[in-house]
Design a protein around this motif. Structure first.
Motif, PDB file in Angstrom:
ATOM      1  N   ASP A  35      -0.763 -21.250 -68.360  1.00 22.39           N
ATOM      2  CA  ASP A  35       0.449 -20.438 -67.614  1.00 22.39           C
ATOM      3  C   ASP A  35       0.233 -19.701 -66.258  1.00 22.39           C
ATOM      4  O   ASP A  35       0.596 -20.031 -65.537  1.00 22.39           O
ATOM      5  CB  ASP A  35       0.762 -19.330 -68.433  1.00 22.39           C
ATOM      6  N   ALA A  36      -1.101 -19.799 -66.335  1.00 17.44           N
ATOM      7  CA  ALA A  36      -1.956 -19.541 -65.278  1.00 17.44           C
ATOM      8  C   ALA A  36      -1.933 -21.246 -64.121  1.00 17.44           C
ATOM      9  O   ALA A  36      -1.440 -20.460 -63.082  1.00 17.44           O
ATOM     10  CB  ALA A  36      -3.694 -19.497 -65.346  1.00 17.44           C
ATOM     11  N   VAL A  37      -2.319 -21.939 -64.835  1.00 21.07           N
ATOM     12  CA  VAL A  37      -1.861 -22.901 -63.379  1.00 21.07           C
ATOM     13  C   VAL A  37      -0.613 -22.565 -62.844  1.00 21.07           C
ATOM     14  O   VAL A  37      -0.343 -22.979 -61.980  1.00 21.07           O
ATOM     15  CB  VAL A  37      -2.173 -24.533 -64.225  1.00 21.07           C
ATOM     16  N   GLN A  38       0.323 -23.177 -63.797  1.00 18.01           N
ATOM     17  CA  GLN A  38       1.875 -22.652 -63.012  1.00 18.01           C
ATOM     18  C   GLN A  38       2.098 -21.715 -62.015  1.00 18.01           C
ATOM     19  O   GLN A  38       2.686 -21.494 -61.055  1.00 18.01           O
ATOM     20  CB  GLN A  38       2.530 -22.664 -64.197  1.00 18.01           C
ATOM     21  N   ARG A  62       2.463 -22.104 -58.381  1.00 19.90           N
ATOM     22  CA  ARG A  62       3.150 -22.627 -57.867  1.00 19.90           C
ATOM     23  C   ARG A  62       4.126 -22.646 -59.010  1.00 19.90           C
ATOM     24  O   ARG A  62       5.150 -23.976 -59.259  1.00 19.90           O
ATOM     25  CB  ARG A  62       2.656 -23.619 -57.215  1.00 19.90           C
ATOM     26  N   PRO A  63       4.854 -21.695 -59.644  1.00 24.53           N
ATOM     27  CA  PRO A  63       6.105 -21.507 -60.330  1.00 24.53           C
ATOM     28  C   PRO A  63       7.653 -21.787 -60.219  1.00 24.53           C
ATOM     29  O   PRO A  63       7.942 -22.442 -61.083  1.00 24.53           O
ATOM     30  CB  PRO A  63       6.100 -19.802 -60.420  1.00 24.53           C
ATOM     31  N   ARG A  96       0.148 -34.013 -64.243  1.00 22.58           N
ATOM     32  CA  ARG A  96      -0.105 -33.270 -65.273  1.00 22.58           C
ATOM     33  C   ARG A  96       0.762 -31.803 -64.804  1.00 22.58           C
ATOM     34  O   ARG A  96       1.729 -30.968 -64.745  1.00 22.58           O
ATOM     35  CB  ARG A  96      -0.823 -32.378 -66.089  1.00 22.58           C
ATOM     36  N   VAL A  97       0.840 -31.622 -63.533  1.00 25.35           N
ATOM     37  CA  VAL A  97       1.212 -30.296 -62.745  1.00 25.35           C
ATOM     38  C   VAL A  97       3.068 -30.677 -62.649  1.00 25.35           C
ATOM     39  O   VAL A  97       3.923 -30.143 -61.878  1.00 25.35           O
ATOM     40  CB  VAL A  97       0.925 -29.652 -61.780  1.00 25.35           C
ATOM     41  N   ILE A 122      -6.086 -19.806 -59.625  1.00 28.32           N
ATOM     42  CA  ILE A 122      -6.025 -20.138 -61.414  1.00 28.32           C
ATOM     43  C   ILE A 122      -7.315 -19.139 -62.057  1.00 28.32           C
ATOM     44  O   ILE A 122      -6.560 -18.373 -63.204  1.00 28.32           O
ATOM     45  CB  ILE A 122      -6.444 -21.817 -60.887  1.00 28.32           C
ATOM     46  N   ALA A 123      -7.797 -19.155 -61.352  1.00 26.46           N
ATOM     47  CA  ALA A 123      -9.391 -18.446 -61.737  1.00 26.46           C
ATOM     48  C   ALA A 123      -8.639 -17.008 -61.824  1.00 26.46           C
ATOM     49  O   ALA A 123      -8.561 -15.933 -62.565  1.00 26.46           O
ATOM     50  CB  ALA A 123     -10.209 -18.847 -60.724  1.00 26.46           C
ATOM     51  N   GLN A 124      -7.843 -16.833 -60.508  1.00 26.79           N
ATOM     52  CA  GLN A 124      -7.509 -15.273 -60.188  1.00 26.79           C
ATOM     53  C   GLN A 124      -6.225 -15.084 -61.400  1.00 26.79           C
ATOM     54  O   GLN A 124      -6.039 -13.865 -62.377  1.00 26.79           O
ATOM     55  CB  GLN A 124      -6.766 -14.933 -59.027  1.00 26.79           C
TER      56      GLN A 124
END
Length: 229
Positions: free
Chosen positions: A137-140, A143-144, A171-172, A196-198
Motif C-alpha cells: 500500500d505504501a508503494v502504490q 503513484r496511486p 509488479r507495480v 516509499i519509505a516516507q
C-alpha cells in the motif's frame, strides 16, 4: 581499537546527539533515514544520511577492507568534533538471497570495529527494493493513479526474491495495462525509494510488515539498540 579523541570535540553532554547513515547511494541513505524515524519517532532531528564515503566493504578484497572502513570512521570522527554520535549505520545491498546477508553483515561490522568505529550493518537481501514488498500500500501510494499495489508476496519471505528491483518494476504495472501503454508506463525507479519509505512512516507501517524478511528484522533490532538521552 579505539580512535583518538579529537581536540576540537566539545565536552560530552553539551553536544547534540546524532545518528549517521552511510550507504551505497543517496537514495538508500534517505530511505533508511525514513525507516529509522518510522521505527523510532524519538530519534527525530538526530538522523543524518551521508553521501560520502560509500559503503563498499562486503565484496572488497581482504587487503582493501581496512582502508574502506577507515574512510567511514574518519567521516564519523569529523562529526564527533561537534556531536555525540549515538549510532552509525552502514548499508550495502546483499545481491544474494537470505540468509547470505548475515555473512555480509559480519564482514562490515567486523571491519568497522577494527577501524575503531562500531557500526550496525544494514544489508537488505536481495536489495532494498525487496523490503518494499512488505508494504504494497505504501508503494502504490506514491503513484496511486497508475501503479497497482505489489501485493504478490503477502506473508512470504521477500528476502528470497532474486533481482528484487526488477521484480518490483514489473509488479507495480497494472495487470490490465494495454500493450501499447507499457512502453511509456512510468514504473518504479531507485529515486522512488525515499518516497516509499516516507509513506511507510506516514502510514505507521514500519512495525507491521505484510511479508517476512530476516534482513529487515535484523535492521529493526539494530535501530532499537540505539540509546538516546
Amino acid at each position: 581499537m579505539s580512535r583518538k579523541k579529537d581536540s576540537r570535540q566539545k565536552p560530552r553532554g553539551k553536544r547534540p546527539q546524532q545518528i549517521l547513515v552511510f550507504g551505497e547511494s543517496e537514495n538508500d541513505t534517505k530511505s533508511l533515514k525514513e525507516l529509522i524515524l518510522a521505527l523510532r519517532g524519538d530519534l527525530a532531528d538526530k538522523v543524518q544520511p551521508r553521501r560520502d564515503p560509500l559503503v563498499l566493504i562486503k565484496n572488497a578484497k581482504p587487503e582493501d577492507v581496512p582502508e574502506r572502513a577507515k574512510k567511514i570512521a574518519d567521516a564519523v570522527d569529523i562529526s564527533r568534533a561537534t556531536h555525540d554520535i549515538v549510532c552509525v549505520f552502514a548499508h550495502e545491498d546483499c545481491d544474494a538471497l537470505e540468509p547470505k546477508h548475515e555473512e555480509a553483515c559480519r564482514k562490515i561490522e567486523e571491519a568497522m570495529q577494527q577501524a575503531g568505529c562500531p557500526a550496525h550493518a544494514v544489508v537488505p537481501a536481495w536489495e532494498l527494493e525487496a523490503w518494499w514488498f512488505m508494504w504494497p500500500d505504501a508503494v502504490q501510494a506514491i503513484r496511486p493513479k497508475s501503479w497497482r499495489a505489489p501485493d504478490d508476496y503477502l506473508g512470504k519471505e521477500v528476502g528470497r526474491l532474486k533481482d528484487a528491483k526488477e521484480e518490483l518494476k514489473k509488479r507495480v504495472v497494472p495487470k490490465d495495462l494495454k500493450p501499447d501503454k507499457r512502453k511509456t508506463f512510468q514504473t518504479y525507479q531507485e529515486s522512488d525509494s525515499p518516497a516509499i519509505a516516507q509513506k511507510v512512516r506516514e502510514k505507521g507501517l514500519a512495525r507491521k510488515p505484510a511479508a517476512k524478511s530476516s534482513s529487515y528484522t535484523r535492521f529493526v533490532a539494530s535501530v532499537d539498540e540505539c540509546k538516546v538521552k
